[in-house]
Scaffold this motif. Sequence first.
Motif, PDB file in Angstrom:
ATOM      1  N   GLU A 195       7.713  57.196  94.607  1.00  0.00           N
ATOM      2  CA  GLU A 195       6.423  56.969  95.243  1.00  0.00           C
ATOM      3  C   GLU A 195       6.299  57.643  96.598  1.00  0.00           C
ATOM      4  O   GLU A 195       5.226  58.095  96.977  1.00  0.00           O
ATOM      5  CB  GLU A 195       6.183  55.464  95.382  1.00  0.00           C
ATOM      6  N   THR A 196       7.399  57.720  97.341  1.00  0.00           N
ATOM      7  CA  THR A 196       7.346  58.255  98.706  1.00  0.00           C
ATOM      8  C   THR A 196       8.063  59.585  98.880  1.00  0.00           C
ATOM      9  O   THR A 196       7.936  60.217  99.917  1.00  0.00           O
ATOM     10  CB  THR A 196       7.957  57.249  99.690  1.00  0.00           C
ATOM     11  N   ASP A 197       8.849  60.000  97.880  1.00  0.00           N
ATOM     12  CA  ASP A 197       9.669  61.212  97.964  1.00  0.00           C
ATOM     13  C   ASP A 197      10.833  61.047  98.940  1.00  0.00           C
ATOM     14  O   ASP A 197      11.499  62.014  99.294  1.00  0.00           O
ATOM     15  CB  ASP A 197       8.831  62.441  98.346  1.00  0.00           C
ATOM     16  N   ALA A 198      11.094  59.823  99.380  1.00  0.00           N
ATOM     17  CA  ALA A 198      12.222  59.587 100.282  1.00  0.00           C
ATOM     18  C   ALA A 198      13.534  59.716  99.521  1.00  0.00           C
ATOM     19  O   ALA A 198      13.631  59.345  98.348  1.00  0.00           O
ATOM     20  CB  ALA A 198      12.129  58.191 100.888  1.00  0.00           C
ATOM     21  N   VAL A 199      14.542  60.242 100.183  1.00  0.00           N
ATOM     22  CA  VAL A 199      15.874  60.318  99.595  1.00  0.00           C
ATOM     23  C   VAL A 199      16.542  58.953  99.736  1.00  0.00           C
ATOM     24  O   VAL A 199      16.698  58.439 100.843  1.00  0.00           O
ATOM     25  CB  VAL A 199      16.730  61.400 100.283  1.00  0.00           C
ATOM     26  N   LEU A 200      16.935  58.371  98.621  1.00  0.00           N
ATOM     27  CA  LEU A 200      17.606  57.075  98.630  1.00  0.00           C
ATOM     28  C   LEU A 200      19.115  57.211  98.653  1.00  0.00           C
ATOM     29  O   LEU A 200      19.813  56.331  99.164  1.00  0.00           O
ATOM     30  CB  LEU A 200      17.186  56.256  97.407  1.00  0.00           C
ATOM     31  N   GLY A 201      19.633  58.288  98.090  1.00  0.00           N
ATOM     32  CA  GLY A 201      21.075  58.464  98.061  1.00  0.00           C
ATOM     33  C   GLY A 201      21.455  59.763  97.401  1.00  0.00           C
ATOM     34  O   GLY A 201      20.624  60.456  96.806  1.00  0.00           O
ATOM     35  N   ALA A 202      22.727  60.098  97.518  1.00  0.00           N
ATOM     36  CA  ALA A 202      23.245  61.319  96.906  1.00  0.00           C
ATOM     37  C   ALA A 202      24.719  61.150  96.617  1.00  0.00           C
ATOM     38  O   ALA A 202      25.416  60.374  97.277  1.00  0.00           O
ATOM     39  CB  ALA A 202      23.013  62.520  97.813  1.00  0.00           C
ATOM     40  N   GLN A 203      25.184  61.888  95.628  1.00  0.00           N
ATOM     41  CA  GLN A 203      26.593  61.893  95.254  1.00  0.00           C
ATOM     42  C   GLN A 203      27.004  63.315  94.914  1.00  0.00           C
ATOM     43  O   GLN A 203      26.174  64.133  94.503  1.00  0.00           O
ATOM     44  CB  GLN A 203      26.827  60.995  94.040  1.00  0.00           C
ATOM     45  N   GLY A 204      28.282  63.588  95.071  1.00  0.00           N
ATOM     46  CA  GLY A 204      28.781  64.905  94.724  1.00  0.00           C
ATOM     47  C   GLY A 204      30.222  64.837  94.287  1.00  0.00           C
ATOM     48  O   GLY A 204      30.977  63.959  94.721  1.00  0.00           O
ATOM     49  N   ALA A 205      30.612  65.758  93.410  1.00  0.00           N
ATOM     50  CA  ALA A 205      32.008  65.869  92.995  1.00  0.00           C
ATOM     51  C   ALA A 205      32.280  67.313  92.634  1.00  0.00           C
ATOM     52  O   ALA A 205      31.412  68.000  92.083  1.00  0.00           O
ATOM     53  CB  ALA A 205      32.310  64.961  91.806  1.00  0.00           C
ATOM     54  N   GLY A 206      33.473  67.783  92.966  1.00  0.00           N
ATOM     55  CA  GLY A 206      33.820  69.156  92.623  1.00  0.00           C
ATOM     56  C   GLY A 206      34.751  69.776  93.637  1.00  0.00           C
ATOM     57  O   GLY A 206      35.549  69.090  94.282  1.00  0.00           O
ATOM     58  N   GLY A 207      34.628  71.086  93.791  1.00  0.00           N
ATOM     59  CA  GLY A 207      35.497  71.834  94.680  1.00  0.00           C
ATOM     60  C   GLY A 207      35.093  71.715  96.132  1.00  0.00           C
ATOM     61  O   GLY A 207      34.333  70.827  96.524  1.00  0.00           O
TER      62      GLY A 207
END
Length: 537
Positions: free
Chosen positions: A378-390
């Motif tokens: 609804e707001t385009d706000a970033v709620l969270g993020a995750q990453g895995a790799g090199g």
Amino acid sequence: MKTVIVGGVAGGMSAATRLRRLDESAEIVVLERSGHVSFANCGLPYYVGGVITDRQALLLQTPASLKARFGLDVRVNSEVVAIDRAGKTVTVANLADGSRYTESYDALILAPGAAPFVPPIPGAERALTLRNIADVDAMAAAVADRPDRAAVIMGGGFIGVELAENLIHKGFEVTIVELAEQLLAPLDVEMAALVEKKLIANGVRVVTGASVTAIAEDSVTLSDGSTLAAGLVIAAIGVRPETTLAEAAGLELGERGGILVDEHQRTSDPAVFAVGDAVVKRDVISGAQALVPLAGPANRHGRLVADVIAGRAASAKPVLGTAVVGVFGLTAAATGWTEKRARAAGRAIRVIHTHPANHAGYYPGAEGLSLKLVVDAETDAVLGAQGAGGSGVDKRIDVIATAIRGGITASELADLELSYAPQFGSAKDPVNMLGYIAENLRDGLTDTIQWHELDAELARGVQLIDVRTPSEYAAGGIPGAINIPVDDLRDRLDEVADDVIVHCQVGLRGYLAARTLAQSGRRVRNLDGGYRTWARL
């Protein structure tokens, strides 16, 4: 002005040294229960594994060095056993000789930290924990003395995963037993699967959906009735805030058991402050109470309390819980909310998976990354993020954590100007690419479906088209998909249904196919993250 600090390490010592820098006349007493007041607790697993070989390197400061540089009165082996709030005194037990005495204060700072949780099961006394220097000495000795080399780690969180890697380095046969259905709760299941596969590939056995119910002399029993050889048993299930002292003093606790504080880290007693892992924080997304046992907030809040006591304007910000772990060369990191948490909270969300290289593909040494963004629809706000790799995962998650703090929306990630040279990134950085995808979703240029939503759509008869090459399709595909390569799609539109899902390997060719089909009148969704995301579980 006399300030007494209960507990050292991150929160307590940050408060003590900052207060001295602000007020040369302040009387500052630090009372630490253990024998070491300032040590690198995040480095403890790596001393166990021999990555850090010098034990002295873990000891950052001593009472003598703190006295010399900061004029602090630091007393180790000194446990505060009671607080008299009315009299503004604490009772201190000298653990060296058994004596007791009282110490007065004008301001009291509690930094007792959090204690590892050991379940009340038969044989629990055999389980080692890892919190302080005494613990690491005991664990290092046990590792050196065990001839059978079989280890069971109870808990698949950050410490459990780090210890698994380090025990493998020491030649142990290692099993992680985790009650949840996945490792690493700060990650969603498909991201945690990458860590599990890396552990397994390096010889670690992973058992999920089970717990240790009994510990014998050389084995453990699991909740499914099976047994595992276990000369060494480690409890890395999690931590609980150390609130016994605060609770006995009548200080208010939060709904999750930590010490309740205001934005100035004051407890329900205006003369008593609290910082670190024992303290309730506020979640940056919802504002709800949160327990976040991380070194960053502990250090920041220790510094903040010193400012408040010294009369400076300061207030604590909500926390994101940004964290990172390394395992056998794989980096996994997270910030903010997971998809699972957002859905449980009833938020309308968009989810984005990407699988870019960490730097320009034409430059030697490029490594793959898997990134995930959780966005408020609804707001385009970033709620969270995750990453895995090199290499480079931590950089991207840190950028997104900063964006969340600064109120930058998901679509605005496309506009971030990030450093670029072929050996460091791409002209379109992976963070920018997340922004481009978010913008397309926001503007309705594309629609996506998640890997866990696909089966239900196929069950109701929606067509699935694999737009990869025939060789990719032959090497492995999603059951029920038909293969129409993206470059052939315009010439084969008569084979495409009105309602269709498309997918490629990672999402880009699927997006191109979706745009073509949408403009030919089809209802089309692209499988987010492509075959690579779907195939993880």
